[in-house]
Enzyme design. Structure first.
Site, PDB file in Angstrom:
ATOM      1  N   PRO A  74       0.823  -1.211   0.000  1.00 20.31           N
ATOM      2  CG  PRO A  74       0.079  -0.932   2.212  1.00 20.31           C
ATOM      3  CD  PRO A  74       0.828  -1.887   1.318  1.00 20.31           C
ATOM      4  CE1 TYR A 121       2.207   7.333  -5.996  1.00 13.59           C
ATOM      5  CE2 TYR A 121       0.104   7.213  -4.856  1.00 13.59           C
ATOM      6  CZ  TYR A 121       1.223   6.589  -5.380  1.00 13.59           C
ATOM      7  OH  TYR A 121       1.354   5.230  -5.265  1.00 13.59           O
ATOM      8  CB  CYS A 125       3.908  30.195 -17.655  1.00 15.10           C
ATOM      9  SG  CYS A 125       4.631  31.500 -16.668  1.00 15.10           S
ATOM     10  CD  GLU A 126       2.406  24.452 -19.049  1.00 12.61           C
ATOM     11  OE1 GLU A 126       1.442  24.170 -19.792  1.00 12.61           O
ATOM     12  OE2 GLU A 126       3.585  24.317 -19.378  1.00 12.61           O
ATOM     13  NE  ARG A 184      -4.193   6.653  -4.613  1.00 18.99           N
ATOM     14  CZ  ARG A 184      -3.786   7.550  -5.521  1.00 18.99           C
ATOM     15  NH1 ARG A 184      -3.907   8.827  -5.288  1.00 18.99           N
ATOM     16  NH2 ARG A 184      -3.287   7.150  -6.676  1.00 18.99           N
TER      17      ARG A 184
HETATM   18  C1  LIG Z   1       2.436   2.546  -7.107  1.00 22.70           C
HETATM   19  C2  LIG Z   1       2.550   1.131  -6.721  1.00 22.70           C
HETATM   20  C3  LIG Z   1       2.028   0.685  -5.502  1.00 22.70           C
HETATM   21  C4  LIG Z   1       1.248   1.571  -4.567  1.00 22.70           C
HETATM   22  O1  LIG Z   1      -0.005   1.915  -5.063  1.00 22.70           O
HETATM   23  P1  LIG Z   1      -1.045   2.742  -4.175  1.00 22.70           P
HETATM   24  O2  LIG Z   1      -2.194   2.960  -5.051  1.00 22.70           O
HETATM   25  O3  LIG Z   1      -0.354   4.011  -3.794  1.00 22.70           O
HETATM   26  O4  LIG Z   1      -1.367   1.907  -2.979  1.00 22.70           O
HETATM   27  C5  LIG Z   1       2.226  -0.642  -5.155  1.00 22.70           C
HETATM   28  N1  LIG Z   1       2.905  -1.492  -5.985  1.00 22.70           N
HETATM   29  C6  LIG Z   1       3.411  -1.095  -7.159  1.00 22.70           C
HETATM   30  C7  LIG Z   1       4.127  -2.072  -7.998  1.00 22.70           C
HETATM   31  C8  LIG Z   1       3.249   0.215  -7.573  1.00 22.70           C
HETATM   32  O5  LIG Z   1       3.733   0.601  -8.755  1.00 22.70           O
END
Ligand SMILES: *Cc1c(COP(=O)(O)O)cnc(C)c1O
Length: 414
Positions: A274, A370, A342-343, A276
């Protein structure tokens, strides 16, 4: 529980006034909550207690060393996608034996660093990578533990930029090629097959795709066992969604139950990755209103944070909550919250009804994932400071970048 609360009209993060943070360290800055991060991690630990497991935090979601170190103290492992992230995990005190290495484009230098550190597993994404890793491991006199990242071809029903489990995706090994590739891997001298993994996407708001993916993975694991290839772990990746506004992500226990139910009675350990869902709601972006512009058809609040600081709105049209740190009376207007870049795509939020004055502080919610990790120096903007609150205390965990740092390393022609 959100660490945001209003005390005498002023938003605080845990016990610290966001006005005080802005006065001490300036804006824009990211503010994280130790309590929220700890609670998010421990909730996962509790929910998975019924089965041997390892939680490998996906470093790319937020790679600040203080965040990583806090997770080390809580017992987390890590999912990395580059040699740079490996260096961060090691610098934060992480145990390489709890590190899995994902990503479609691992370089030889990165492979060697990970072999030298002795990571738990390489999540291999193609046949070429497998062949390459076998050679690099042999050259280094080591054996690489590997898992194949399977593309289970399930629709995660999320934003197309963050859906990774469909067969047209660049990620993973096609499901129907995986069995043969496992047999090939099992015969390679410098590889040791230890697991299987998948990661079907991010910000998933439904447990169905996880259940479907796991079912396909277990079918494959059983076929492999019949052929004498016994796996030690099953890695289901990350992807659990969070609430930014109106979303209703599955409860953590619903998600983990989907996994644990299918794994009940099986010997393989569960790994999850995990990102996010551990950090998104443990962080906010604090910004100040520079100018109010009342145009003919729209009202703009130009703030000192921009798309280079928080890219999600521009990149995914993502919605983040916006609140004034000190609520003011007076008529609200419908604002476009935009940055100085500037976008025209440089916006943080659209159509927000707020009563604002120049100089006001705003909090952009759910910015712990992120956010800083995707920030850039576009428009030669130094990156924001990062602060972690801990009860009534606040600690600077990353200095604001300065212009000299941005220019260093560039060279004029002779
Ligand atoms: C980005 C990623 C995650 C994490 O994903 P979340 O949506 O942030 O939980 C886990 N494993 C891999 C391989 C990823 O690229």
């Amino acid at each position: 529980m959100s660490p945001l609360c209003r005390i005498e009209g002023v938003l605080h993060y845990e016990g610290v006034s966001l006005e005080r943070i802005a006065a001490t360290w300036g804006t824009p800055c990211y503010v994280y909550s130790r309590a929220a991060l700890t609670e998010a991690y421990q909730a996962y630990e509790r929910a998975l207690a019924g089965h041997p497991h390892l939680i490998c935090y996906a470093v790319k979601a937020n790679s600040n060393l203080a965040v990583l170190n806090l997770l080390v103290r809580l017992g987390a492992g890590f999912d990395i996608v580059s040699g740079g992230e490996l260096a961060r995990v090691l610098a934060a005190g992480g145990n390489p034996d709890k590190v899995v290495f994902s990503g479609v484009g691992k370089t030889e230098v990165e492979m060697r660093a990970a072999l030298e550190a002795g990571i738990l597993c390489f999540n291999v994404e193609s046949e070429s990578e497998l062949v390459h890793l076998n050679r690099v491991a042999g050259g280094a006199g080591r054996s690489a533990r590997i898992s194949l990242r399977i593309n289970p071809d399930v629709d995660a029903r999320t934003h197309p930029y963050i859906a990774t489990g469909l067969k047209e995706s660049k990620f993973g090994i096609p499901y129907d090629q995986a069995y043969a590739l496992y047999q090939e891997a099992a015969g390679m001298a410098h590889l040791r097959v230890t697991g299987i993994d998948c990661h079907i996407g991010s910000q998933l708001l439904d447990t169905g795709p996880f259940a479907q993916a796991l079912e396909r993975i277990l079918t494959l694991a059983d076929r492999l066992a019949d052929a004498g290839i016994r796996l030690q772990h099953i890695d289901m990746g990350g992807g659990l969604g969070v609430r930014y506004g109106e979303e209703t992500p599955p409860a953590l226990s619903d998600y983990t139950q989907v996994l644990l139910r299918q794994l009940a009675g099986r010997a393989e350990h569960l790994i999850i990755e995990p990102g996010r869902s551990l950090v998104a709601n443990a962080g906010v972006l604090l910004t100040r209103v520079l100018y109010l512009k009342h145009g003919q058809s729209r009202d703009f609040a130009v703030v000192d944070a921009a798309m280079n600081d928080l890219m999600r709105p521009s990149l995914y049209d993502a919605w983040h909550d916006v609140q004034p740190v000190r609520a003011r009376s007076g008529a609200a207007r419908r604002y476009q919250i935009v940055g100085p870049v500037c976008e025209s795509g440089d916006f943080l939020a659209r159509d927000r009804d707020l009563a604002l004055a120049e100089g006001d502080l705003l909090v952009i919610g759910s910015a712990g994932a992120y956010g800083m990790s995707m920030s850039s120096n576009y428009n030669t903007r130094p990156r924001a400071a990062e602060i972690m609150v801990d009860g009534a205390d606040a600690h600077l965990v990353r200095d604001r970048e300065n212009i000299a740092q941005l220019l260093a390393g560039e060279h004029l022609l002779p």
